[in-house]
Design a protein around this motif. Structure first.
Motif, PDB file in Angstrom:
ATOM      1  N   ILE A   4      54.806  78.577  17.588  1.00  0.00           N
ATOM      2  CA  ILE A   4      55.237  77.689  18.676  1.00  0.00           C
ATOM      3  C   ILE A   4      56.554  78.205  19.231  1.00  0.00           C
ATOM      4  CG2 ILE A   4      55.931  75.361  19.339  1.00  0.00           C
ATOM      5  CD1 ILE A   4      54.233  74.289  17.066  1.00  0.00           C
ATOM      6  N   ALA A 337      52.250  78.157  22.641  1.00  0.00           N
ATOM      7  CA  ALA A 337      51.772  78.200  21.269  1.00  0.00           C
ATOM      8  C   ALA A 337      50.571  79.127  21.156  1.00  0.00           C
ATOM      9  CB  ALA A 337      51.405  76.800  20.784  1.00  0.00           C
ATOM     10  N   LEU A 339      47.075  78.982  19.202  1.00  0.00           N
ATOM     11  CA  LEU A 339      46.303  77.939  18.545  1.00  0.00           C
ATOM     12  C   LEU A 339      45.042  78.463  17.863  1.00  0.00           C
ATOM     13  CD1 LEU A 339      46.340  75.072  21.236  1.00  0.00           C
ATOM     14  CD2 LEU A 339      47.998  75.524  19.414  1.00  0.00           C
ATOM     15  N   GLY A 343      45.015  73.655  15.426  1.00  0.00           N
ATOM     16  CA  GLY A 343      46.361  73.597  15.977  1.00  0.00           C
ATOM     17  C   GLY A 343      47.068  74.929  15.855  1.00  0.00           C
ATOM     18  N   PRO A 344      48.403  74.932  16.016  1.00  0.00           N
ATOM     19  CA  PRO A 344      49.151  76.192  15.954  1.00  0.00           C
ATOM     20  C   PRO A 344      48.920  76.939  14.646  1.00  0.00           C
ATOM     21  CG  PRO A 344      50.521  74.436  16.846  1.00  0.00           C
ATOM     22  CD  PRO A 344      49.279  73.781  16.355  1.00  0.00           C
ATOM     23  N   GLY A 351      45.183  83.925  17.562  1.00  0.00           N
ATOM     24  CA  GLY A 351      44.688  82.641  18.054  1.00  0.00           C
ATOM     25  C   GLY A 351      44.628  82.661  19.571  1.00  0.00           C
ATOM     26  N   ALA A 354      48.254  79.356  24.476  1.00  0.00           N
ATOM     27  CA  ALA A 354      48.231  78.037  25.114  1.00  0.00           C
ATOM     28  C   ALA A 354      49.610  77.696  25.655  1.00  0.00           C
ATOM     29  CB  ALA A 354      47.795  76.973  24.108  1.00  0.00           C
ATOM     30  N   GLN A 378      43.718  70.989  24.260  1.00  0.00           N
ATOM     31  CA  GLN A 378      43.687  70.751  22.810  1.00  0.00           C
ATOM     32  C   GLN A 378      44.997  70.081  22.435  1.00  0.00           C
ATOM     33  OE1 GLN A 378      42.435  74.053  20.302  1.00  0.00           O
ATOM     34  NE2 GLN A 378      43.719  73.366  18.623  1.00  0.00           N
ATOM     35  N   TRP A 381      48.232  70.890  24.394  1.00  0.00           N
ATOM     36  CA  TRP A 381      48.217  72.257  24.907  1.00  0.00           C
ATOM     37  C   TRP A 381      47.051  72.524  25.844  1.00  0.00           C
ATOM     38  CZ3 TRP A 381      52.644  74.529  23.701  1.00  0.00           C
ATOM     39  CH2 TRP A 381      53.316  74.079  22.557  1.00  0.00           C
ATOM     40  N   LEU A 383      44.585  75.455  26.971  1.00  0.00           N
ATOM     41  CA  LEU A 383      44.086  76.719  26.439  1.00  0.00           C
ATOM     42  C   LEU A 383      43.833  77.712  27.561  1.00  0.00           C
ATOM     43  CD1 LEU A 383      41.469  75.224  23.954  1.00  0.00           C
ATOM     44  CD2 LEU A 383      43.759  76.042  23.400  1.00  0.00           C
TER      45      LEU A 383
END
Length: 505
Positions: A4, A337, A339, A343-344, A351, A354, A378, A381, A383
């Motif tokens: 993040i 972030a 993701l 989540g993160p 990942g 986002a 999400q 965030w 995406l």
């Protein structure tokens, strides 16, 4: 540590607000300064800030007199001329919503847009293809509007719709992306986070007037700062750009990687005494091309990542250069972030890139497809659909689109990583990687490349064996005269497998 980046939000956009008023906010204090120079080998056509503002607000008056009203949609079918940005800002100034489009679109493609948008008017160059519409304003009429008395800026809620752009359609059907007036406010984060732009700068953009990259980076951002924008005249050959940059004292140069690639081909040295650095966006910048530019000019290239739904928000800059394996870091004021499904992800892990859903540069919605926005959300965030990894210092490595990820032998492999390795091989000018089916349900990685001549497959195999893990190594190498690209010049990886012929027994 989780992936993040959050160093605080930017200052809120003031209200009431108008995008065009913000862009021309310094015009009254620099009336005689050159705002725009259209560059030619034998001189330039100059527009002062006084001329530019008068043309924009005169166009706004003309559009209102033509019966349009705030909130109406105007589809822009104009060519690569200064008429494009004047009409664009003129519409926004009085609250009309322009839709900038590529002049390369065909009549059937514009028919789909007209059906989706139901525009109140088409702003039309007769030489640009367009489906029929009951209300069109021609180029001559638009030019005549510039002499009309200036309109008042339509000030209002910064959240109201200002303009619409279409996605490239690389993930399916192109979508109409609605942006708010506040989008221009968000671009301030790019000034220090990418450009290193000053009021005294002369920023040259190699793109066409009717490209959104040019509209933003090449025109509106320099004008917001009170700087001078330089645009090569339509039809200028890429080989002529170094001389134009030198002749007209460009201090910053912006272009897509394909332009830089052609500029350095066969060129050991470019004398650009006024140039501080270059800006690059539109597709991934290869490390080899970056090094070639640096060697030829003695200046740096700073890369940025963005999308139709949100202007560039990850970049390198003069104050924060990127490592060789990274794209850059989120710009100050951005919240970004990486993701995974839950989540993160931890830093260093792959990942989806986002951006926070409250970012002032993020779109309002997909016009006529608002439900699709929720599929991109999400939690907090939005995406992007692109893959990346965030290092401990916040720098982000770009790993390609999620739908571009290759799966060969059960391993997910980023095509960007394979392409970056092969781009350093002598004799390769451009490369794309994709998974291809060699027999039913059996896929391998193939590398498609351009260059002066076909290279020895054995030498390529030896090279990738030394530079890539076995599961990442291409098993086939295909020489092509050119790689497939979309209308915006980006590599179309999904089109590459069609150029592969599976071996027959």
């Amino acid at each position: 540590m989780l992936s993040i980046f959050d160093q605080g939000s930017p200052a809120p956009c003031p209200t009431p607000f108008n995008l065009a008023a913000h862009v021309l906010g310094r015009a009254d204090h620099a009336q005689d300064k050159v705002a725009l120079s259209i560059l030619r080998p034998n001189g330039a056509q100059d527009w002062t800030y006084r001329d530019l503002k008068a043309a924009v607000l005169g166009t706004g008056t003309g559009l209102l007199r033509a019966g349009l009203k705030p909130g109406d949609i105007a589809l822009m079918r104009l060519g690569n001329t200064v008429d494009f940005p004047i009409a664009y800002l003129g519409a926004i100034a009085v609250g009309i919503v322009p839709v900038p489009t590529s002049s390369q679109l065909t009549e059937p493609e514009t028919a789909k847009m007209i059906d989706e948008l139901s525009p109140a008017v088409i702003l039309r160059d007769p030489g640009v293809a367009c489906a029929s519409h009951s209300k069109q304003i021609g180029l001559d009429a638009l030019k005549a509007m510039r002499c009309l008395p200036p309109a008042e800026f339509d000030m209002g809620d910064p959240e109201r719709m200002a303009y619409i752009v279409y996605t490239s359609g690389t993930s399916g059907k192109p979508r109409a992306v609605a942006h708010a007036h506040r989008a221009i406010w968000a671009r301030q984060m790019m000034v220090d986070g990418w450009y290193g732009l000053r009021e005294t700068d002369r920023l040259c953009h190699a793109g066409a007037f009717n490209w959104t990259y040019t509209l933003g980076t090449g025109l509106m951002d320099p004008w917001t700062m009170g700087a001078t924008a330089l645009i090569p005249a339509p039809g200028t050959e890429i080989t002529a750009l170094p001389a134009l940059l030198r002749q007209h004292g460009a201090t910053i140069f912006a272009a897509a990687p394909g332009v830089y690639r052609k500029m350095v081909q066969g060129c050991d040295r470019m004398e650009l005494p006024d140039l501080r650095h270059g800006l690059c966006a539109g597709e991934k910048l290869s490390r080899t091309l970056h090094e070639q530019w640096r060697k030829a000019t003695g200046t740096e290239l700073f890369e940025a990542y963005g999308m139709s739904e949100c202007s560039t928000f990850i970049s390198s800059s003069p104050d924060h250069p990127a490592r060789s394996d990274a794209l850059g870091q989120p710009q100050p004021g951005r919240r970004v972030a990486i993701l995974g499904p839950d989540g993160p992800v931890p830093k260093g892990q792959e990942g989806t890139i986002a951006i926070h859903r409250t970012d002032p540069g993020l779109m309002l919605t997909y016009l006529n497809a608002p439900d699709e926005v929720e599929t991109r959300i999400q939690g907090e965030w939005f995406l992007t659909g692109d893959q990346g990894a965030m290092a401990v210092d916040g720098q982000i490595s770009y790993l390609g689109r999620d739908d571009d990820m290759m799966n060969a032998g059960g391993y997910r492999v980023s095509p960007v990583e394979v392409e970056a390795a092969l781009s350093r091989f002598p004799g390769i000018t451009q490369v794309g990687a994709a998974a291809v089916e060699v027999k039913p349900d059996t896929f391998v990685i193939a590398a498609f490349y351009t260059g002066p001549e076909k290279l020895d497959d054995a030498a390529l195999r030896t090279y990738v064996e030394a530079n890539l893990a076995r599961y990442k190594q291409p098993r086939a190498f295909i020489h092509l005269p050119a790689l497939p690209t979309g209308g915006n010049g980006k590599l179309l990886r999904r089109a590459l497998p069609a150029y592969f012929e599976a071996p027959t027994k």
